[in-house]
Design an enzyme around this catalytic site. Structure first.
Site, PDB file in Angstrom:
ATOM      1  N   GLU A  95       0.829  -1.202   0.000  1.00  0.00           N
ATOM      2  CA  GLU A  95       0.000   0.000   0.000  1.00  0.00           C
ATOM      3  C   GLU A  95       0.866   1.256   0.000  1.00  0.00           C
ATOM      4  O   GLU A  95       1.983   1.269   0.532  1.00  0.00           O
ATOM      5  CB  GLU A  95      -0.942   0.003   1.216  1.00  0.00           C
ATOM      6  CG  GLU A  95      -1.947  -1.138   1.148  1.00  0.00           C
ATOM      7  CD  GLU A  95      -3.005  -1.101   2.255  1.00  0.00           C
ATOM      8  OE1 GLU A  95      -4.097  -1.638   2.027  1.00  0.00           O
ATOM      9  OE2 GLU A  95      -2.730  -0.528   3.332  1.00  0.00           O
ATOM     10  N   CYS A 108       3.629   8.596   0.565  1.00  0.00           N
ATOM     11  CA  CYS A 108       4.091   7.657   1.582  1.00  0.00           C
ATOM     12  C   CYS A 108       4.211   6.298   0.910  1.00  0.00           C
ATOM     13  O   CYS A 108       3.210   5.745   0.442  1.00  0.00           O
ATOM     14  CB  CYS A 108       3.107   7.608   2.750  1.00  0.00           C
ATOM     15  SG  CYS A 108       3.536   6.389   4.020  1.00  0.00           S
ATOM     16  N   CYS A 115       6.073  -6.908   7.269  1.00  0.00           N
ATOM     17  CA  CYS A 115       7.133  -6.395   8.130  1.00  0.00           C
ATOM     18  C   CYS A 115       7.484  -7.465   9.158  1.00  0.00           C
ATOM     19  O   CYS A 115       6.627  -8.251   9.564  1.00  0.00           O
ATOM     20  CB  CYS A 115       6.670  -5.120   8.839  1.00  0.00           C
ATOM     21  SG  CYS A 115       7.973  -4.257   9.762  1.00  0.00           S
ATOM     22  N   CYS A 119       5.872  -4.378  15.746  1.00  0.00           N
ATOM     23  CA  CYS A 119       5.498  -3.289  16.655  1.00  0.00           C
ATOM     24  C   CYS A 119       4.022  -3.442  17.021  1.00  0.00           C
ATOM     25  O   CYS A 119       3.174  -3.657  16.149  1.00  0.00           O
ATOM     26  CB  CYS A 119       5.742  -1.932  16.000  1.00  0.00           C
ATOM     27  SG  CYS A 119       7.496  -1.622  15.636  1.00  0.00           S
ATOM     28  N   CYS A 122       1.117  -1.167  15.349  1.00  0.00           N
ATOM     29  CA  CYS A 122       1.132  -0.954  13.903  1.00  0.00           C
ATOM     30  C   CYS A 122       0.492  -2.137  13.178  1.00  0.00           C
ATOM     31  O   CYS A 122       0.872  -3.291  13.414  1.00  0.00           O
ATOM     32  CB  CYS A 122       2.569  -0.767  13.424  1.00  0.00           C
ATOM     33  SG  CYS A 122       2.747  -0.564  11.639  1.00  0.00           S
ATOM     34  N   CYS A 340      -1.127   6.889   9.651  1.00  0.00           N
ATOM     35  CA  CYS A 340       0.091   6.316  10.202  1.00  0.00           C
ATOM     36  C   CYS A 340      -0.219   5.075  11.035  1.00  0.00           C
ATOM     37  O   CYS A 340      -1.046   5.112  11.945  1.00  0.00           O
ATOM     38  CB  CYS A 340       0.794   7.366  11.052  1.00  0.00           C
ATOM     39  SG  CYS A 340       2.337   6.808  11.781  1.00  0.00           S
TER      40      CYS A 340
END
Length: 357
Positions: A95, A108, A115, A119, A122, A340
């Site tokens: 994305e 962005c 990933c 975290c 996220c 974010c």
């Protein structure tokens, strides 16, 4: 030259491409023309290369491939943010987001499929990391989002942030090559100062950025200036403690003279008290920096919520009282999960994706 498998032509440097053309008994200057089509004109097929003969275009098509990224789906936010899902050549999805503001147009972009850092706040951290993106796949995101900015807002991109899916410094070579192509005069010719790479904090790679003379901006996703709290939400901190990060940042600044941006999401009843602000102000003394206090964007996997407005204001006021350059960043694109920490592929590819390491 006999080629049994098509080569990704954008994986080749200009010198390598010239060597290939020599082997094909084609003039070396033709390689430069092709290179210009690929990186300055962002050609997505050999057929577009109109100053090449049909025979050469056919030969290129038989031996090479342009693994062009495609827009798979687009969503428009009430605040005019645009989120894209991009389909890669192997069926994987990432994305990317266009964030329009009066004074700038920001892309962005993602650097990995998924990933590996996990975290806790996220959405991407709850996905498996399937592979790194190639440099040309990062470049393509920029080109496609730039086209959206021009089409929808009659303005080109002004800024790029590597803050999408993935940890950029764990895909170091491809991220650096993508930035080289984006900033090169024979590429997109954008300024290094308009590019920000955000990291969760890989100390040895921050030192490598320093050794390699990085010219772009560096942002560190900090979110806590206390090791116990940071360990709780960012497991990467267990190997990259605040002390280790501070030493790496000092090394980075000594080499590059570039200030650092700290990103700090303010979570309700977690890192929003005066002591947290005191800890952060102390950490800010290591190198010249600024702090972006970020509104938290809820995700379905976690129970965190955003701190109260008065808490964020008090936090900001304390930092400013200590001489810390501080901004409060409001969320954009929250209604379409484009803000974010919200990027995660909810619609999986129709066909199984191929994992390429």
């Amino acid at each position: 030259m006999l080629v049994t498998t098509k080569t990704d032509i954008r994986s080749l440097s200009l010198i390598q491409l010239q060597q290939h053309f020599t082997e094909m008994k084609e003039p070396a200057y033709r390689a430069k023309q092709v290179y210009q089509w690929l990186w300055e004109k962002s050609a997505r097929s050999f057929e577009e290369m109109s100053n090449l003969s049909k025979d050469l275009r056919k030969k290129l098509d038989e031996n090479y491939t342009i693994n062009a990224v495609e827009v798979n789906n687009t969503q428009f936010s009430n605040d005019q943010t645009i989120k894209n899902t991009f389909r890669l050549f192997d069926g994987n999805i990432v994305e990317g987001v266009l964030i329009p503001m009066e004074e700038r147009m920001t892309a962005c972009v993602s650097s990995q499929v998924g990933c590996s850092l996990s975290c806790k706040f996220c959405a991407t951290g709850y996905m498996d990391r399937k592979r790194n993106l190639n440099a040309d796949e990062i470049y393509d995101q920029v080109v496609l989002i730039d086209q959206q900015a021009k089409k929808n807002y009659n303005a080109p991109l002004t800024n790029i942030v590597y803050m999408g899916m993935g940890e950029p410094l764990l895909n170091y070579a491809n991220v650096m090559k993508s930035i080289e192509r984006i900033t090169a005069p024979d590429g997109l010719n954008m300024s290094y100062k308009r590019i920000t790479v955000s990291t969760a904090g890989i100390a040895k790679m921050i030192r490598k950025l320093a050794d390699d003379g990085a010219k772009f901006n560096l942002a560190l996703s900090l979110h806590a200036a206390d090791d116990k709290k940071r360990n709780e939400i960012m497991p990467i901190n267990e190997q990259n403690t605040l002390k280790v990060l501070a030493e790496a940042l000092k090394y980075y600044f000594a080499k590059t003279k570039n200030p650092v941006t700290y990103e700090y999401i303010v979570f309700n009843n977690f890192n929003d008290e005066l002591q947290d602000a005191i800890d952060l102000a102390k950490f800010c003394k290591h190198v010249p920096c600024k702090v972006n206090l970020i509104e938290y964007n809820p995700i379905q996997f976690a129970d965190f919520i955003n701190a109260e407005g008065d808490k964020i204001d008090a936090f900001s006021n304390y930092l400013k009282s200590q001489g810390v350059n501080t901004n409060i960043r409001r969320s954009r694109g929250k209604d379409i999960d484009a803000a974010c920490g919200q990027l995660a592929v909810k619609n999986q590819p129709e066909e199984p994706a191929i994992s390429v390491n």
